[in-house]
Write a protein that holds these residues in place. Sequence first.
Motif, PDB file in Angstrom:
ATOM      1  N   PRO A  53       0.870  -1.162   0.118  1.00  0.00           N
ATOM      2  CA  PRO A  53       0.083   0.145  -0.022  1.00  0.00           C
ATOM      3  C   PRO A  53       0.875   1.278   0.111  1.00  0.00           C
ATOM      4  O   PRO A  53       1.889   1.223   0.724  1.00  0.00           O
ATOM      5  N   LEU A  54       0.309   2.170  -0.840  1.00  0.00           N
ATOM      6  CA  LEU A  54       1.025   3.462  -0.899  1.00  0.00           C
ATOM      7  C   LEU A  54       0.923   4.380   0.569  1.00  0.00           C
ATOM      8  O   LEU A  54       2.110   4.851   1.238  1.00  0.00           O
ATOM      9  N   ASN A  55      -0.119   4.153   1.304  1.00  0.00           N
ATOM     10  CA  ASN A  55      -0.371   4.736   2.588  1.00  0.00           C
ATOM     11  C   ASN A  55      -0.188   3.815   3.658  1.00  0.00           C
ATOM     12  O   ASN A  55      -0.883   3.706   4.681  1.00  0.00           O
ATOM     13  N   GLN A  56       0.950   2.978   3.712  1.00  0.00           N
ATOM     14  CA  GLN A  56       1.339   1.959   4.735  1.00  0.00           C
ATOM     15  C   GLN A  56       1.542   2.535   6.229  1.00  0.00           C
ATOM     16  O   GLN A  56       1.884   3.542   6.444  1.00  0.00           O
ATOM     17  N   ARG A  57       0.872   1.398   6.865  1.00  0.00           N
ATOM     18  CA  ARG A  57       0.960   1.842   8.571  1.00  0.00           C
ATOM     19  C   ARG A  57       2.314   1.522   9.172  1.00  0.00           C
ATOM     20  O   ARG A  57       2.558   2.256  10.254  1.00  0.00           O
ATOM     21  N   LYS A  62       8.300  -1.323   9.569  1.00  0.00           N
ATOM     22  CA  LYS A  62       8.170  -1.133   8.284  1.00  0.00           C
ATOM     23  C   LYS A  62       8.805  -2.384   7.438  1.00  0.00           C
ATOM     24  O   LYS A  62       9.796  -2.915   7.831  1.00  0.00           O
ATOM     25  N   MET A  67       7.555   1.227   1.602  1.00  0.00           N
ATOM     26  CA  MET A  67       7.817   2.499   1.022  1.00  0.00           C
ATOM     27  C   MET A  67       8.901   3.053   2.253  1.00  0.00           C
ATOM     28  O   MET A  67       8.698   2.814   3.267  1.00  0.00           O
ATOM     29  N   TYR A  71       5.505  10.233   2.286  1.00  0.00           N
ATOM     30  CA  TYR A  71       4.048   9.977   1.532  1.00  0.00           C
ATOM     31  C   TYR A  71       3.897  11.029   0.779  1.00  0.00           C
ATOM     32  O   TYR A  71       4.055  12.317   0.992  1.00  0.00           O
ATOM     33  N   PRO A  72       3.379  10.956  -0.660  1.00  0.00           N
ATOM     34  CA  PRO A  72       3.384   9.794  -1.156  1.00  0.00           C
ATOM     35  C   PRO A  72       4.808   9.137  -1.806  1.00  0.00           C
ATOM     36  O   PRO A  72       5.209   9.762  -2.684  1.00  0.00           O
ATOM     37  N   ASP A  73       5.175   8.199  -1.542  1.00  0.00           N
ATOM     38  CA  ASP A  73       6.334   7.553  -2.191  1.00  0.00           C
ATOM     39  C   ASP A  73       6.309   6.726  -3.464  1.00  0.00           C
ATOM     40  O   ASP A  73       6.099   5.666  -3.598  1.00  0.00           O
ATOM     41  N   ASP A 136       1.367  -4.959   4.045  1.00  0.00           N
ATOM     42  CA  ASP A 136       1.373  -3.954   5.259  1.00  0.00           C
ATOM     43  C   ASP A 136       0.310  -4.594   6.489  1.00  0.00           C
ATOM     44  O   ASP A 136       0.219  -3.777   7.372  1.00  0.00           O
TER      45      ASP A 136
END
Length: 320
Positions: A53-57, A62, A67, A71-73, A136
Amino acid sequence: MALNNDYLDYPLRRHGYDHEHYAWSMLSDRAPVTWPEGKTLAVWINISLQFYPLNQRGKPFKVPNGMTMPYPDLRHFSLRDYGNRVGIYRVLKALAAHNITPTFAMNAQLAEQTPYLVQRLKEHGGEFIAHGWNMDHLHYGGLPIEEEAELVKRSVETLQRVTGQPVRGWLSPAKHQSFNTLDLLAENGIEYCADWVNDDMPYVCHQQPGHNSAGSVTMMPLATEIEDQFVMSQNLHSEDAWVTQVKDAFDFLLEESQQQGGRLFALNLHPWLVGQPHRIACLEEVLAHISGHSAVWQAPAGDILDAFNAAQCHAKGATR
């Protein structure tokens, strides 16, 4: 001050391990295994198909290859996506050229979002195993068991529904587990897990004492040391160095299998890495080396597990 006598009173102290997860044994002391067709080395080629996911938690850490930039990577997100859009098709072509039937470890979210990719994989042929929901959603100590139970169930059932095939195997994102993961896998019909890499043959991993277990899960070790992302992305070795390491591992296990009995050679691949134009020739060289030996039996992981179980039953019957 002297220690009390009960300080050294440890009920699990014994030869081997101080746990009940699996039996202690030396690989060299086990009964030799022969694979189908009289082969000595089983080869499992695993293709990891992943969604980052682009918006990883990033909970609780990690994930490797995730990523890394603010953000946004999009740079790293699009590179990972390259594997599912372009690289995988080069990898499939290379596999077909060498008559290799792979195992596809696939994130369930990716399978749900890309039915065209699932259809192409089915046309190629191979076994699907669950690779969690996405890269993620990690399984880890501290994750409430209710949340992990839902995550495992959703991952397995989604992959089964989208592929239309039974799902017998599991590879955790980042090969990370909680103390509940194996029990939850068994409860969802998973027969084998590829997370632990402490052997060169399958072995039965018993569930934790006291847990409500639906049965045991067999560990199918999927080597970390020679997988492409570990060698090239984490150790920062060149693709040519990766080829040499894979060949060396294969040659050693092949020789050992002919001297001591069956062995398992398991190679994990990531299309966003080896599907690149400057690396695909390296993969083709590796596959040519692997498929060029008469002592090799190549099969998906589930078939290898079935053959191993059959060999174990035969060995038990012969000793009675």
